[in-house]
Design an enzyme around this catalytic site. Structure first.
Site, mmCIF file in Angstrom:
data_model
loop_
_atom_site.group_PDB
_atom_site.id
_atom_site.type_symbol
_atom_site.label_atom_id
_atom_site.label_comp_id
_atom_site.label_asym_id
_atom_site.label_seq_id
_atom_site.Cartn_x
_atom_site.Cartn_y
_atom_site.Cartn_z
ATOM 1 N N CYS A 175 -15.956 -33.937 51.935
ATOM 2 C CA CYS A 175 -16.143 -32.524 51.601
ATOM 3 C C CYS A 175 -15.808 -32.346 50.129
ATOM 4 O O CYS A 175 -16.506 -32.860 49.262
ATOM 5 C CB CYS A 175 -15.319 -31.614 52.508
ATOM 6 S SG CYS A 175 -13.559 -31.966 52.537
ATOM 7 N N ARG A 214 -11.633 -30.430 54.834
ATOM 8 C CA ARG A 214 -12.568 -30.018 55.879
ATOM 9 C C ARG A 214 -13.116 -31.233 56.616
ATOM 10 O O ARG A 214 -13.394 -31.185 57.803
ATOM 11 C CB ARG A 214 -13.718 -29.205 55.265
ATOM 12 C CG ARG A 214 -13.323 -27.812 54.849
ATOM 13 C CD ARG A 214 -14.429 -27.131 54.057
ATOM 14 N NE ARG A 214 -14.578 -27.671 52.707
ATOM 15 C CZ ARG A 214 -15.519 -27.288 51.841
ATOM 16 N NH1 ARG A 214 -16.413 -26.394 52.209
ATOM 17 N NH2 ARG A 214 -15.575 -27.797 50.638
#
Lengths: 177, 296
Positions: free
Chosen positions: B251, B256
């Protein structure tokens, strides 16, 4: 609003006070911000977080006239969580210059973003009610003078830097009219 | 395992049901006085460093991804000595069951779990639904910080290779790459998350060949993980991934993609998923690495 914080009465760590960035040869902070910076620097990193939480808890609500009027507020994109702010400049009655007008600050940030709210609370308490000239004289590195880099990490402080620069920009625009 | 697992029927469908606990299960453990007895420690891991301090699950201890898990100087995770201090100081021993929860559908909780896994801490679980679900259910929240008795945590050498990918690994990677950022970041229109600060990438776009599967697709409205069949529909049917694939997820800084790492590894039973924590803040700044732009 900060009277409930038991940890801020006695400086616990003398060497941090000696290293106090407030009293060195940089551009000075206004009196209220200086006092806030001294309060932070007298504390351990852990207690600084507690004090920051007090500022978050104490951030005043947005006044009625701005509620539901997102278009009147400026969004500070640099904060981790959305923060909105607006500046009002109130002309002094006997003012000779727009530089003497009084600055008022209003913020909106969610309860789930306490760090952002805490930064806003510091700026509110330190700057609200000052004159245009005093706010514009606040050095841009002011956010780094509270010893918060150790407590929240320098990365997170960028939001406060952005808030200050947007406040000063709004003050400049609104006092020029 | 120091503490029995949650036999919730939703979890039973997942590849590793023992990696999740429900809010009901945790409330039961709290009721039974099991938290902070040495067998079970609950950690809150949030994006906002002060969120825990505004009120948290009773008995839970704060862990901060930045201050506690990242090295203060090098862009890397803490070493074994520091990890032992961070855990031991929170009353966590090597055999302690650790339940982690946090904000943002457990991004940062999954990130903390991923770092714990680098050190081989065996029994780490996530609270399904995280902080948001606990709060939405109007369960007890307190500002009282528990006083933890420090215990000895062994100094363990970090073992990065199985679940962590570096830039050179990605350059040489043949298996699927999963980009879990927002569509705007993937296409190159945005250099950072919508609503988030610019975190300094010189170039926009994605790693050539990466498929765009935003992390949040794995999360339900209430912040819990979607059911196994819903997850299979996304990752297996739609994306054509297979549990035997060698997958790298990335990410912006690896937070994430930790969520996706958790989903693929523990919920769908993939054998080899690595998180590229350098992610776009490394790739988008690196000189002469290939980049693709566009939504594709």
């Amino acid at each position: 609003m900060r009277s409930g914080c038991p940890s801020r009465s006695a400086p616990s760590d003398q060497h941090q006070v000696t290293n106090d960035k407030v009293t060195n040869d940089k551009v000075p902070l206004p009196a209220a911000l200086t006092e806030i910076a001294e309060d932070f620097l007298a504390l351990s990193a852990r207690d600084r977080l507690t004090l920051l939480l007090d500022f978050s808890d104490g951030l005043p609500e947005l006044p009625e006239r701005y509620v539901g009027h997102a278009e009147l507020l400026e969004r500070v994109d640099e904060c981790q969580s959305p923060l909105f702010l607006v500046v009002e400049v109130e002309p002094a009655r006997d003012a000779k210059s727009s530089q003497d007008a009084t600055v008022h600050l209003f913020f909106q940030a969610p309860q789930e973003a306490p760090t952002t709210r805490g930064f806003a609370g510091i700026l509110y308490e330190g700057l609200d009610g000052l004159s245009v000239a005093e706010v514009l004289a606040v050095p841009d590195d002011a956010p780094y003078r509270f010893g918060l880099a150790e407590a929240v990490s320098p990365l997170r402080l960028r939001g406060m830097v952005a808030m200050l620069s947007r406040i000063k920009r709004q003050v400049r625009v609104r006092s020029a009219a | 395992m120091a503490v029995a697992t949650d036999d919730n029927s939703k979890f039973a469908d997942y590849a590793h049901p023992e990696r999740l606990v429900s809010t009901d299960w945790l409330a039961g453990q709290l009721n039974d006085g099991a938290v902070n007895t040495g067998n079970l420690v609950v950690l809150e891991s949030d994006e906002d460093v002060l969120l825990y301090d505004t009120g948290h699950i009773p008995g839970a201890v704060k862990i901060d991804w930045h201050l506690d898990l990242n090295d203060a100087v090098t862009r890397d995770y803490v070493n074994g000595e520091r990890f032992a201090q961070v855990l031991g100081g929170r009353g966590i021993g090597r055999d302690t069951t650790v339940v982690i929860y946090g904000d943002k559908s457990n991004w940062w909780a999954a990130y903390a779990m991923w770092v714990f896994t680098l050190f081989g801490h065996e029994d780490v679980r996530l609270l399904d639904g995280g902080r948001a679900k606990w709060v939405a259910e109007e369960r007890e929240i307190t500002r009282e910080v528990p006083v933890q008795t420090a215990v000895d945590y062994p100094v363990v050498e970090r073992n990065d290779a199985p679940i962590r990918a570096f830039k050179d690994d990605v350059l040489a990677h043949i298996g699927p790459l999963v980009d879990v950022r927002s569509p705007g970041e993937f296409s190159g229109e945005l250099l950072h998350m919508p609503d988030y600060p610019q975190e300094g990438a010189m170039r926009g776009g994605h790693i050539p060949g990466a498929r765009s599967v935003p992390w949040a697709r794995a999360a339900a409205e209430d912040s819990t993980f979607k059911s196994r069949s819903d997850l299979e529909a996304i990752y297996l049917t739609e994306q054509g991934l297979s549990p035997s694939d060698d997958v790298v997820a990335y990410c912006r800084i690896g937070e994430r993609s930790s969520h996706t790492w958790f989903v693929l590894t523990h919920l769908l039973g993939f054998d080899k998923v690595r998180n590229y924590d350098g992610s776009w803040t490394e790739w988008g700044n690196a000189v002469r690495v290939p980049i693709e732009v566009g939504a594709k």
